[in-house]
Write a protein that holds these residues in place. Structure first.
Motif, PDB file in Angstrom:
ATOM      1  N   TYR A  10     -23.097  -9.958 110.141  1.00  0.00           N
ATOM      2  CA  TYR A  10     -22.162  -9.752 110.221  1.00  0.00           C
ATOM      3  C   TYR A  10     -21.968  -9.348 111.482  1.00  0.00           C
ATOM      4  O   TYR A  10     -23.257  -8.756 112.594  1.00  0.00           O
ATOM      5  CB  TYR A  10     -22.196  -8.026 109.353  1.00  0.00           C
ATOM      6  CG  TYR A  10     -21.584  -7.393 110.361  1.00  0.00           C
ATOM      7  CD1 TYR A  10     -20.354  -7.069 108.979  1.00  0.00           C
ATOM      8  CD2 TYR A  10     -21.445  -5.895 110.956  1.00  0.00           C
ATOM      9  CE1 TYR A  10     -19.655  -6.321 108.756  1.00  0.00           C
ATOM     10  CE2 TYR A  10     -20.203  -5.219 111.163  1.00  0.00           C
ATOM     11  CZ  TYR A  10     -19.420  -5.012 110.065  1.00  0.00           C
ATOM     12  OH  TYR A  10     -17.942  -4.218 110.133  1.00  0.00           O
ATOM     13  N   ARG A  11     -21.164  -8.564 112.024  1.00  0.00           N
ATOM     14  CA  ARG A  11     -20.610  -8.878 113.921  1.00  0.00           C
ATOM     15  C   ARG A  11     -19.256  -7.963 113.713  1.00  0.00           C
ATOM     16  O   ARG A  11     -18.735  -8.445 113.264  1.00  0.00           O
ATOM     17  CB  ARG A  11     -21.114  -9.627 114.659  1.00  0.00           C
ATOM     18  CG  ARG A  11     -20.180 -10.929 114.295  1.00  0.00           C
ATOM     19  CD  ARG A  11     -20.742 -11.850 115.092  1.00  0.00           C
ATOM     20  NE  ARG A  11     -20.706 -12.056 116.680  1.00  0.00           N
ATOM     21  CZ  ARG A  11     -20.848 -12.703 117.737  1.00  0.00           C
ATOM     22  NH1 ARG A  11     -21.225 -13.835 117.343  1.00  0.00           N
ATOM     23  NH2 ARG A  11     -20.752 -12.369 119.180  1.00  0.00           N
ATOM     24  N   VAL A  12     -18.756  -7.025 114.388  1.00  0.00           N
ATOM     25  CA  VAL A  12     -17.248  -6.780 114.804  1.00  0.00           C
ATOM     26  C   VAL A  12     -17.755  -6.992 116.460  1.00  0.00           C
ATOM     27  O   VAL A  12     -18.135  -6.544 117.318  1.00  0.00           O
ATOM     28  CB  VAL A  12     -17.883  -5.096 115.078  1.00  0.00           C
ATOM     29  CG1 VAL A  12     -16.284  -4.919 115.343  1.00  0.00           C
ATOM     30  CG2 VAL A  12     -17.976  -4.592 113.142  1.00  0.00           C
ATOM     31  N   LEU A  13     -16.244  -7.469 116.654  1.00  0.00           N
ATOM     32  CA  LEU A  13     -16.290  -7.673 117.958  1.00  0.00           C
ATOM     33  C   LEU A  13     -14.539  -6.777 118.662  1.00  0.00           C
ATOM     34  O   LEU A  13     -13.699  -6.752 118.336  1.00  0.00           O
ATOM     35  CB  LEU A  13     -15.307  -9.609 118.082  1.00  0.00           C
ATOM     36  CG  LEU A  13     -16.322 -10.184 118.057  1.00  0.00           C
ATOM     37  CD1 LEU A  13     -15.807 -11.929 118.076  1.00  0.00           C
ATOM     38  CD2 LEU A  13     -17.508 -10.549 118.387  1.00  0.00           C
ATOM     39  N   THR A  14     -15.156  -6.520 120.004  1.00  0.00           N
ATOM     40  CA  THR A  14     -13.556  -5.812 119.945  1.00  0.00           C
ATOM     41  C   THR A  14     -13.698  -6.090 121.403  1.00  0.00           C
ATOM     42  O   THR A  14     -14.176  -6.848 122.374  1.00  0.00           O
ATOM     43  CB  THR A  14     -14.200  -4.869 119.425  1.00  0.00           C
ATOM     44  OG1 THR A  14     -16.138  -3.828 121.306  1.00  0.00           O
ATOM     45  CG2 THR A  14     -14.505  -3.294 119.047  1.00  0.00           C
ATOM     46  N   GLY A  15     -12.313  -5.904 121.861  1.00  0.00           N
ATOM     47  CA  GLY A  15     -12.107  -5.922 123.461  1.00  0.00           C
ATOM     48  C   GLY A  15     -10.490  -5.988 123.591  1.00  0.00           C
ATOM     49  O   GLY A  15      -9.765  -5.523 122.769  1.00  0.00           O
ATOM     50  N   HIS A  36     -13.536 -10.650 108.559  1.00  0.00           N
ATOM     51  CA  HIS A  36     -13.896  -9.698 107.392  1.00  0.00           C
ATOM     52  C   HIS A  36     -12.842  -8.480 106.908  1.00  0.00           C
ATOM     53  O   HIS A  36     -12.896  -8.146 108.152  1.00  0.00           O
ATOM     54  CB  HIS A  36     -15.249  -9.299 107.160  1.00  0.00           C
ATOM     55  CG  HIS A  36     -15.181  -8.376 106.293  1.00  0.00           C
ATOM     56  ND1 HIS A  36     -15.515  -8.924 104.673  1.00  0.00           N
ATOM     57  CD2 HIS A  36     -15.955  -7.389 105.791  1.00  0.00           C
ATOM     58  CE1 HIS A  36     -15.878  -7.700 103.474  1.00  0.00           C
ATOM     59  NE2 HIS A  36     -16.276  -6.812 105.431  1.00  0.00           N
ATOM     60  N   GLY A  37     -11.273  -9.173 106.776  1.00  0.00           N
ATOM     61  CA  GLY A  37     -10.347  -7.848 106.643  1.00  0.00           C
ATOM     62  C   GLY A  37      -9.336  -7.666 107.779  1.00  0.00           C
ATOM     63  O   GLY A  37      -9.298  -8.911 108.477  1.00  0.00           O
ATOM     64  N   SER A  38      -8.782  -7.008 108.088  1.00  0.00           N
ATOM     65  CA  SER A  38      -7.433  -7.044 108.667  1.00  0.00           C
ATOM     66  C   SER A  38      -8.311  -6.634 109.869  1.00  0.00           C
ATOM     67  O   SER A  38      -9.047  -5.817 110.156  1.00  0.00           O
ATOM     68  CB  SER A  38      -6.536  -6.099 108.218  1.00  0.00           C
ATOM     69  OG  SER A  38      -6.061  -6.686 107.703  1.00  0.00           O
ATOM     70  N   PRO A  39      -7.541  -7.413 111.670  1.00  0.00           N
ATOM     71  CA  PRO A  39      -7.852  -5.960 112.260  1.00  0.00           C
ATOM     72  C   PRO A  39      -7.611  -4.894 112.785  1.00  0.00           C
ATOM     73  O   PRO A  39      -6.188  -4.470 112.050  1.00  0.00           O
ATOM     74  CB  PRO A  39      -7.395  -7.242 113.619  1.00  0.00           C
ATOM     75  CG  PRO A  39      -6.765  -7.726 112.942  1.00  0.00           C
ATOM     76  CD  PRO A  39      -7.037  -8.007 111.491  1.00  0.00           C
ATOM     77  N   SER A  40      -8.564  -4.589 113.366  1.00  0.00           N
ATOM     78  CA  SER A  40      -8.078  -2.663 114.071  1.00  0.00           C
ATOM     79  C   SER A  40      -7.277  -2.831 115.335  1.00  0.00           C
ATOM     80  O   SER A  40      -7.567  -3.575 115.917  1.00  0.00           O
ATOM     81  CB  SER A  40      -8.609  -1.834 114.026  1.00  0.00           C
ATOM     82  OG  SER A  40      -9.253  -2.172 112.477  1.00  0.00           O
ATOM     83  N   VAL A  41      -6.347  -2.304 115.364  1.00  0.00           N
ATOM     84  CA  VAL A  41      -6.001  -2.125 116.913  1.00  0.00           C
ATOM     85  C   VAL A  41      -5.127  -0.670 117.101  1.00  0.00           C
ATOM     86  O   VAL A  41      -4.581   0.010 116.594  1.00  0.00           O
ATOM     87  CB  VAL A  41      -4.121  -3.131 116.485  1.00  0.00           C
ATOM     88  CG1 VAL A  41      -3.569  -2.656 118.354  1.00  0.00           C
ATOM     89  CG2 VAL A  41      -4.517  -4.467 116.232  1.00  0.00           C
ATOM     90  N   VAL A  50      -8.495  -4.331 120.548  1.00  0.00           N
ATOM     91  CA  VAL A  50      -8.342  -4.689 119.139  1.00  0.00           C
ATOM     92  C   VAL A  50      -9.993  -5.112 118.687  1.00  0.00           C
ATOM     93  O   VAL A  50     -11.092  -5.587 119.374  1.00  0.00           O
ATOM     94  CB  VAL A  50      -7.792  -6.684 119.190  1.00  0.00           C
ATOM     95  CG1 VAL A  50      -8.006  -7.005 117.538  1.00  0.00           C
ATOM     96  CG2 VAL A  50      -7.134  -6.300 119.369  1.00  0.00           C
ATOM     97  N   ALA A  51     -10.548  -4.561 117.520  1.00  0.00           N
ATOM     98  CA  ALA A  51     -11.751  -4.448 116.978  1.00  0.00           C
ATOM     99  C   ALA A  51     -11.184  -5.847 115.851  1.00  0.00           C
ATOM    100  O   ALA A  51     -10.615  -5.580 114.727  1.00  0.00           O
ATOM    101  CB  ALA A  51     -12.133  -3.528 116.575  1.00  0.00           C
ATOM    102  N   GLN A  52     -11.901  -6.713 115.508  1.00  0.00           N
ATOM    103  CA  GLN A  52     -11.967  -7.532 113.355  1.00  0.00           C
ATOM    104  C   GLN A  52     -13.706  -7.917 113.335  1.00  0.00           C
ATOM    105  O   GLN A  52     -14.445  -8.306 113.985  1.00  0.00           O
ATOM    106  CB  GLN A  52     -11.629  -9.044 114.567  1.00  0.00           C
ATOM    107  CG  GLN A  52     -11.896 -10.244 113.157  1.00  0.00           C
ATOM    108  CD  GLN A  52     -10.354  -9.593 112.546  1.00  0.00           C
ATOM    109  OE1 GLN A  52      -9.822  -9.365 112.356  1.00  0.00           O
ATOM    110  NE2 GLN A  52     -11.368  -9.767 110.812  1.00  0.00           N
ATOM    111  N   ALA A  53     -13.592  -7.932 112.407  1.00  0.00           N
ATOM    112  CA  ALA A  53     -15.276  -7.496 111.871  1.00  0.00           C
ATOM    113  C   ALA A  53     -14.851  -9.146 111.109  1.00  0.00           C
ATOM    114  O   ALA A  53     -14.294  -9.581 110.845  1.00  0.00           O
ATOM    115  CB  ALA A  53     -15.296  -6.519 110.230  1.00  0.00           C
TER     116      ALA A  53
END
Length: 60
Positions: A10-15, A36-41, A50-53
């Protein structure tokens, strides 16, 4: 990275929401991760962040 065993499941990318972030997500997908799920903005007052799991399935 080395062998697949070294990759976290599992990892979450942000930037910032830019081409670099898209390339990072694309590279993770190439390594076998799945979204995994929708991106968060959000907006930090200067730019869109943006963050994406991502998850990597293991053979059981």
């Amino acid at each position: 990275m080395g062998e697949d065993q070294e990759l976290p499941r599992y990892r979450v990318l942000t930037g910032p929401d830019d081409a670099s972030f898209c390339w990072r997500v694309s590279e993770a997908l190439d390594l076998g991760y799945e979204l995994h799920g929708s991106p968060s903005v959000t907006f930090n007052g200067d730019r869109v962040i943006v963050a994406q799991a991502l998850i990597r399935r293991q053979d059981v």
